[in-house]
Design a protein around this motif. Structure first.
Motif, short mmCIF file in Angstrom:
data_model
loop_
_atom_site.label_atom_id
_atom_site.label_comp_id
_atom_site.label_asym_id
_atom_site.label_seq_id
_atom_site.Cartn_x
_atom_site.Cartn_y
_atom_site.Cartn_z
N GLU A 43 -30.10 18.97 -12.50
CA GLU A 43 -28.79 19.13 -11.38
C GLU A 43 -27.70 19.49 -12.18
OE1 GLU A 43 -31.50 16.23 -9.28
OE2 GLU A 43 -30.98 16.58 -11.47
N ARG A 70 -25.63 23.02 -12.99
CA ARG A 70 -24.72 23.67 -12.13
C ARG A 70 -23.74 22.80 -11.68
NH1 ARG A 70 -29.16 21.79 -8.70
NH2 ARG A 70 -28.18 20.60 -6.89
N ARG A 127 -20.77 22.93 -13.97
CA ARG A 127 -20.08 24.27 -14.25
C ARG A 127 -19.45 24.59 -12.85
NH1 ARG A 127 -25.42 27.07 -15.41
NH2 ARG A 127 -24.35 28.88 -15.26
N LEU A 131 -20.93 24.84 -9.85
CA LEU A 131 -21.69 25.91 -8.95
C LEU A 131 -22.65 24.96 -8.08
CD1 LEU A 131 -23.15 28.17 -11.95
CD2 LEU A 131 -21.21 28.57 -10.50
#
Length: 750
Positions: free
Chosen positions: A12, A15, A18, A20
């Motif tokens: 996980e 993302r 970043r 996201l």
């Protein structure tokens, strides 16, 4: 290739780190309406009228379908709570500050908020009940076994204390958010949010709306913490989709922090009168407890499961020949209650362990030795108690409770807990050491379903009914899949909580994601592996028993050049393949279900060192050790992370966090100025000892839940440490042990 037990980095994190991630407030739709909830400013009263601003789109109870109320998800003890369910909007009477009475829709969130403030709600005040004992009794029940009266009649010593656990709850980093939209092509109601039990919420909503459940597609989102309060069915979970379905426009609602503190489920508030019977050598003969449970204004989705768990788990890991517990569930004019991480166990463990500390002093026995003497031994397990909870019989499965206690005390000594205690006391500090044992439960059924599919590229997809609440379930399920298939976890993608991709999921709650969800994924992955071997035997023209799998390649033993990959097998499973039988389903895929009849019972020990400022009552937790038996750790790093986070929440519940109300039922903690949570300054250094000595016999992975053990005994161990520091002869009386209350104990003793 072995993946289980590896400290794999979380899938996980790339993302999330970043930016996201897909959180609730990240979702928007063109033309969406923003919903704002108008909430009652009074704790109790008759709703006389609601004045709507001119031109505003305001929805009240008279606009929604009649009789729509939030159902109970977990029914226990055969008790009917229908008379105490909460309406989605108050129609005639408001029963707590924060109860929804209307909603406002606008094209802009700020406009919606401004319009909501213009809505005038006329309420005729009615008498307010904030004292639990004066509330309306919603339920009363008893649990127990053995002859308690005989046990107490034969006792050489009876120890009795009164203990209260204050009202507090989870305050996840991210408040709730929900977006609903009707797909113009399919007519399906698309819902983004409801992350925790999406399939259950889908079915409830379908019933409320009177539509087929297949017309509702719930997309679970990333969530900034769950902890029991997120993802249950709340009034907003009907209102947002109903408005979208009715208006055929997207509707979005995002909760602010002030709403959260009065709207989501509170938890914990209980008063116990507990007694223990001992013989003259300190052997526990019987235990009884009378519990008053404050459930707030209504019974929501959890019903009365928290008080049931309190009683069913109260004997803990101890040998208790006779037990009787009675609970009265009372309704008051406060925010309704539900579960919060380690529900019922935090409360019961705090009470029981304080009782044992008091008993040890009265009996003249070392408190660790008193516990060791009365713990069930490995030879006594499995151990059946003639009680049930959550619809399952209480059967303690595997373990060595005294062994883990001994390991914890040796580790605490090795790490310098005892020597530092002596040093602090020699310097004149009011320092104390707390020790607490606890029993947890996990792996609740009745089932979980999972799909595992291998594509023609060799990529693997897992569709699980679990949901990602920050616990790392994507990583764990990828490791389980990779281990079964003998592949690299990097090629595994896990999709959780999508009601179309996995329409039979049970969700993530009660520390069940790895135990039940992981076992379902394991079964599906094994089925895929077995089918891959069957297909490979046709492709390679050898017997199945002559094949072996290494690093994702299925090959003939002793013939390195004769092998096929999972991707090759997936291609051979396509329709039209010469290797596919006429009635054989296409695709290298499997759906499997894992069912459980009994939960599994992890357990552990908490040790805490505290320093009390006798002038101010301030308590500093200096060191904290958690020893926890998980059966088998799929990813030890994630287990440790769960324990660390649990301790942080436990410190808050033990020392700081509390929802108080004045006589008029007005909440006194509606911002973080008043509802105090631990910061980095209050969270101590935490040591973790993860044991894997007692694999669970009830699931193929041997795992026990890891989500709640860092919190379960936090109240107990900190209360015990404070009691030790102050040299009390009786109980500390209640949690949280705020500086004000600690100072009161000091003054009482001087």
């Amino acid at each position: 290739m072995t993946s289980i037990g590896e400290r794999l980095a979380r899938k996980e994190d790339p993302r999330l780190l970043r930016g996201l991630g897909r959180f609730g407030d990240d979702q928007d739709r063109p033309g969406q309406l923003w919903m704002r909830v108008v909430r009652s400013p009074l704790a109790h009263g008759r709703l006389v009228s609601i004045s709507k601003p001119e031109g505003a789109h305001v929805i009240t109870a008279e606009d929604v379908p009649p009789g729509v109320r939030i159902p109970v998800r977990l029914k226990v003890q055969g008790i009917d709570l229908d008379d105490h369910l909460q309406p989605v909007l108050a129609a005639d009477e408001v029963r707590y500050v924060g109860e929804p009475v209307a909603v406002v829709l606008a094209d802009d969130p700020y406009e919606a908020e401004d319009l909501a403030e213009l809505v005038q709600v006329d309420i005729e005040e009615l008498p307010v009940t904030v004292d639990t004992a004066d509330g309306t009794q919603a339920a009363e029940f008893e649990l127990g076994y053995g002859d308690v009266e005989a046990a107490f009649g034969e006792a050489g010593h009876v120890v009795r204390i009164e203990f209260e656990v204050g009202r507090h709850s989870a305050v996840p980093l991210e408040p709730r958010a929900l977006l609903a939209d009707v797909d113009p092509a399919s007519g399906a109601l698309q819902i983004f949010g409801m992350t925790k039990v999406p399939v259950f919420n889908r079915d409830v909503l379908a019933t409320m709306l009177g539509i087929d459940e297949n017309l509702i597609h719930v997309h679970a989102m990333d969530a900034g913490g769950g902890f029991g309060v997120r993802g249950e069915f709340y009034p907003e979970d009907f209102l947002v989709p109903w408005l979208a379905w009715t208006l055929r426009r997207p509707v979005k609602w995002v909760e602010d922090r002030a709403e959260h503190l009065v709207a989501v489920n509170h938890s914990r508030q209980q008063k116990h009168v507990i007694s223990a019977a001992f013989d003259n050598e300190g052997t526990l003969l019987g235990l009884k407890d009378d519990v008053l449970h404050d459930n707030g204004a209504y019974a929501r989705t959890h019903g009365i499961i928290v008080p049931e768990l309190t009683l069913a788990m109260l004997p803990g890991p101890y040998r208790v020949p006779a037990f009787h517990g009675r609970v009265r569930v009372m309704l008051t004019n406060k925010t309704p209650c539900g579960t919060y991480r380690a529900p019922g166990r935090f409360e019961g463990t705090s009470v029981r362990e304080q009782l044992l500390d008091v008993a040890a002093d009265q009996l003249g026995i070392d408190r660790v030795e008193l516990r060791r003497k009365n713990l069930l031994t490995a030879d006594e397990l499995p151990h059946t108690r003639a009680m049930s909870t959550l619809g399952t019989d209480v059967v303690l499965d595997s373990g060595d409770y005294p062994g883990l206690l001994d390991k914890a005390m040796v580790e605490a000594d090795r790490l310098g807990y005892l020597s530092r205690l002596e040093s602090l006391r020699a310097q004149g500090h009011a320092a104390g050491l707390g020790v607490a044992m606890f029993l947890e439960k996990s792996g609740l059924g009745p089932q979980e379903t999972a799909d595992v599919t291998v594509s023609t590229s060799g990529a693997v997809r897992v569709h699980s009914g679990g949901t990602s609440l920050g616990q790392g379930i994507e990583t764990i399920l990828a490791q389980v899949t990779a281990d079964a298939l003998d592949i690299d976890p990097a090629v595994v993608t896990v999709i959780n909580g999508d009601t179309v991709l996995q329409p039979f999921g049970g969700g993530s709650w009660a520390s069940r994601s790895t135990v039940v969800g992981g076992s379902a994924v394991h079964r599906a992955a094994v089925a895929v592996r077995e089918r891959a071997v069957r297909m490979a035997s046709r492709m390679l023209e050898v017997a199945e028993e002559d094949l072996e799998i290494k690093a994702g390649m299925i090959g003939v033993r002793g013939a390195p050049g004769s092998s096929v990959s999972y991707a090759d097998v997936a291609k051979a499973c396509r329709p039209g393949s010469p290797y596919l039988g006429p009635d054989e389903p296409a695709g290298l895929t499997a759906r499997r279900r894992f069912e459980v009849e009994h939960m599994t019972y992890p357990y552990g020990v908490h040790v805490a060192l505290v320093d009390v400022d006798t002038g101010t009552g301030h308590v500093e937790v200096l060191r904290y050790l958690v020893a926890y038996e998980v059966g088998r750790a799929i990813n030890p790093t994630l287990v440790e992370g769960q324990l660390l986070g649990g301790v942080a929440q436990g410190v808050g519940g033990a020392l700081l966090e509390e929802f108080r109300y004045d006589e008029a039922g007005q909440p006194q903690a509606v911002t973080f100025m008043d509802y105090l949570m631990p910061t980095a300054a209050e969270v101590p250094r935490i040591d973790v000892l993860v044991a894997q000595d007692a694999p669970a016999p009830g699931n193929p992975l041997g795992v026990k839940g890891a989500g709640e053990g860092g919190l379960t005994a936090a109240g107990a161990v900190i209360a015990g440490a404070i009691r030790d520091a102050l040299g009390l002869t009786g109980s500390v009386g209640r949690l949280p042990m705020t500086a004000e209350r600690v100072r009161g104990l000091i003054e009482e003793g001087t």
